[in-house]
Design a protein around this motif. Structure first.
Motif, mmCIF file in Angstrom:
data_model
loop_
_atom_site.group_PDB
_atom_site.id
_atom_site.type_symbol
_atom_site.label_atom_id
_atom_site.label_comp_id
_atom_site.label_asym_id
_atom_site.label_seq_id
_atom_site.Cartn_x
_atom_site.Cartn_y
_atom_site.Cartn_z
ATOM 1 N N GLN A 5 -5.149 -9.971 7.041
ATOM 2 C CA GLN A 5 -4.988 -8.675 6.391
ATOM 3 C C GLN A 5 -3.607 -8.595 5.738
ATOM 4 O O GLN A 5 -2.619 -9.051 6.306
ATOM 5 C CB GLN A 5 -5.119 -7.555 7.414
ATOM 6 C CG GLN A 5 -6.530 -7.370 7.940
ATOM 7 C CD GLN A 5 -7.366 -6.480 7.048
ATOM 8 O OE1 GLN A 5 -7.046 -5.317 6.843
ATOM 9 N NE2 GLN A 5 -8.434 -7.029 6.518
ATOM 10 N N GLN A 7 -0.622 -6.589 5.069
ATOM 11 C CA GLN A 7 0.043 -5.382 5.575
ATOM 12 C C GLN A 7 1.035 -4.827 4.561
ATOM 13 O O GLN A 7 1.188 -3.616 4.428
ATOM 14 C CB GLN A 7 0.786 -5.703 6.882
ATOM 15 C CG GLN A 7 -0.091 -6.300 7.967
ATOM 16 C CD GLN A 7 -1.174 -5.348 8.447
ATOM 17 O OE1 GLN A 7 -0.989 -4.130 8.458
ATOM 18 N NE2 GLN A 7 -2.319 -5.894 8.846
ATOM 19 N N LYS A 8 1.716 -5.733 3.839
ATOM 20 C CA LYS A 8 2.719 -5.323 2.854
ATOM 21 C C LYS A 8 2.484 -6.086 1.560
ATOM 22 O O LYS A 8 2.469 -7.317 1.549
ATOM 23 C CB LYS A 8 4.135 -5.576 3.372
ATOM 24 C CG LYS A 8 5.223 -5.041 2.440
ATOM 25 C CD LYS A 8 6.602 -5.185 3.061
ATOM 26 C CE LYS A 8 7.679 -4.603 2.146
ATOM 27 N NZ LYS A 8 9.044 -4.732 2.735
ATOM 28 N N ALA A 26 -1.791 1.774 -1.920
ATOM 29 C CA ALA A 26 -1.263 2.823 -1.041
ATOM 30 C C ALA A 26 -2.392 3.679 -0.489
ATOM 31 O O ALA A 26 -2.398 4.042 0.694
ATOM 32 C CB ALA A 26 -0.250 3.671 -1.790
ATOM 33 N N ASP A 27 -3.369 3.996 -1.347
ATOM 34 C CA ASP A 27 -4.521 4.793 -0.905
ATOM 35 C C ASP A 27 -5.334 4.064 0.160
ATOM 36 O O ASP A 27 -5.999 4.698 0.993
ATOM 37 C CB ASP A 27 -5.421 5.137 -2.095
ATOM 38 C CG ASP A 27 -4.795 6.171 -3.030
ATOM 39 O OD1 ASP A 27 -3.819 6.837 -2.621
ATOM 40 O OD2 ASP A 27 -5.273 6.295 -4.169
ATOM 41 N N ALA A 28 -5.290 2.715 0.121
ATOM 42 C CA ALA A 28 -6.039 1.908 1.086
ATOM 43 C C ALA A 28 -5.247 1.678 2.377
ATOM 44 O O ALA A 28 -5.719 0.967 3.270
ATOM 45 C CB ALA A 28 -6.410 0.564 0.460
ATOM 46 N N GLY A 29 -4.058 2.268 2.458
ATOM 47 C CA GLY A 29 -3.260 2.143 3.673
ATOM 48 C C GLY A 29 -2.386 0.911 3.733
ATOM 49 O O GLY A 29 -1.866 0.568 4.802
ATOM 50 N N ILE A 30 -2.193 0.249 2.604
ATOM 51 C CA ILE A 30 -1.337 -0.933 2.545
ATOM 52 C C ILE A 30 0.077 -0.498 2.166
ATOM 53 O O ILE A 30 0.262 0.295 1.238
ATOM 54 C CB ILE A 30 -1.876 -1.942 1.502
ATOM 55 C CG1 ILE A 30 -3.297 -2.383 1.868
ATOM 56 C CG2 ILE A 30 -0.950 -3.150 1.382
ATOM 57 C CD1 ILE A 30 -3.977 -3.214 0.788
ATOM 58 N N GLU A 31 1.057 -1.018 2.852
ATOM 59 C CA GLU A 31 2.452 -0.746 2.483
ATOM 60 C C GLU A 31 2.740 -1.447 1.158
ATOM 61 O O GLU A 31 2.405 -2.624 0.986
ATOM 62 C CB GLU A 31 3.397 -1.266 3.571
ATOM 63 C CG GLU A 31 4.865 -0.964 3.296
ATOM 64 C CD GLU A 31 5.799 -1.537 4.354
ATOM 65 O OE1 GLU A 31 7.027 -1.493 4.137
ATOM 66 O OE2 GLU A 31 5.292 -2.031 5.387
ATOM 67 N N ARG A 48 3.932 8.701 -7.802
ATOM 68 C CA ARG A 48 3.751 8.644 -6.364
ATOM 69 C C ARG A 48 5.104 8.324 -5.740
ATOM 70 O O ARG A 48 5.927 7.638 -6.354
ATOM 71 C CB ARG A 48 2.760 7.534 -6.062
ATOM 72 C CG ARG A 48 1.758 7.667 -4.943
ATOM 73 C CD ARG A 48 0.870 8.858 -4.932
ATOM 74 N NE ARG A 48 -0.432 8.678 -5.489
ATOM 75 C CZ ARG A 48 -1.380 7.924 -4.983
ATOM 76 N NH1 ARG A 48 -1.167 7.207 -3.916
ATOM 77 N NH2 ARG A 48 -2.553 7.879 -5.564
ATOM 78 N N GLN A 152 -9.972 -4.907 1.287
ATOM 79 C CA GLN A 152 -9.096 -3.827 1.726
ATOM 80 C C GLN A 152 -8.998 -2.720 0.676
ATOM 81 O O GLN A 152 -8.900 -1.532 1.007
ATOM 82 C CB GLN A 152 -7.692 -4.370 2.019
ATOM 83 C CG GLN A 152 -7.576 -5.187 3.290
ATOM 84 C CD GLN A 152 -6.164 -5.710 3.494
ATOM 85 O OE1 GLN A 152 -5.870 -6.859 3.175
ATOM 86 N NE2 GLN A 152 -5.285 -4.873 4.022
#
Length: 255
Positions: A5, A7-8, A26-31, A48, A152
């Motif tokens: 996955q 993460q960043k 960002a909407d998918a929760g990824i930094e 944003r 993702q």
């Protein structure tokens, strides 16, 4: 194989595609960390509150770095070389190229085994397709990582061959430029041609409006890369600075 996955995510470039990819991630929760030459201008484009840097070294902690600068081979080569010199040797790099040789970009990246094309479509937040293309040297881990980040993002990934324009642009732009030639030959107005294709072929947007949306300069560059003749009307509009929606004038006028 199971994909790691992301993460960043590092994104290099804050144009239409880079900014759209940053918002989607960002909407998918990824930094997300965005690199831009002008952080102030980038923040305006992002719309944003996302972190922005002007230092490539700040991308060193990213699981994946995606290059999204101008669709020009020389520009991408130069930047990919800088990324290779700056990032840890095991950091995968991808490019949002829509038409350039993935093999050449992979060589420029200095890490072809960790390189791939991640061609997202505009507007990134809405368009579901991602065309993935890889150099022959790409590892299974790299292929799995890019396919995984598409999952993702909630996108549908289709692996395509490393040919100019991949699939969509290779088929799309000859059609778009044929619409311009029809306009030149018949004197029909843009709205008439677009209405025919929207209502007669079920297209969500007519070909001339779509060229304005993509940008006439970008469209011409894609056409040249896939070996399609650019209509004189397109060249004339570019010379006049009428590049489409982004300049508020192209085949149409925009507010």
């Amino acid at each position: 194989m199971a994909a790691q996955q992301v993460q960043k995510l590092g994104i290099v470039g804050s144009g239409t595609i880079g900014a759209g990819l940053a918002r989607a991630a960002a909407d998918a929760g990824i930094e997300v960390l965005v690199w831009a030459r002008s952080p102030e201008r980038a923040r305006e484009r992002l719309k944003r509150d996302l972190p922005v840097t002007s230092e490539l070294a700040d991308l060193a902690g990213c699981d994946l770095v995606v290059e999204s600068v101008a669709e020009e081979l020389a520009v991408k080569r130069e930047l990919l070389g800088r990324l290779d010199a700056t990032l840890p040797g095991d950091t995968p790099i991808a490019s949002t190229t829509s038409s350039l040789s993935v093999a050449e970009l992979a060589t420029a990246s200095g890490r072809p085994e960790r390189f791939g094309a991640l061609h997202v479509f505009n507007p990134v937040e809405k368009m579901k397709l991602v065309e993935l293309a890889f150099p022959a040297e790409a590892s299974e881990e790299t292929r799995a990582l890019l396919k995984g980040v598409c999952d993702q993002l909630g996108k549908v990934a289709v692996e395509v061959p490393d040919v100019p324009g991949f699939v969509v642009n290779r088929l799309l732009f000859p059609y778009l430029f044929d619409a311009v030639r029809l306009l030149e030959e018949t004197g029909l107005d843009p709205k008439s041609i677009d209405t025919c294709m929207k209502l007669g072929a079920g297209h969500p947007m007519g070909p001339l409006a779509l060229l304005d949306f993509v940008g006439l300069d970008v469209s011409a560059a894609i056409g040249e890369s896939i070996g399609v003749e650019i209509p004189q009307r397109v060249r004339d509009l570019i010379a006049q600075g009428r590049l489409g929606r982004k300049t508020k004038a192209g085949f149409y006028e925009y507010e």
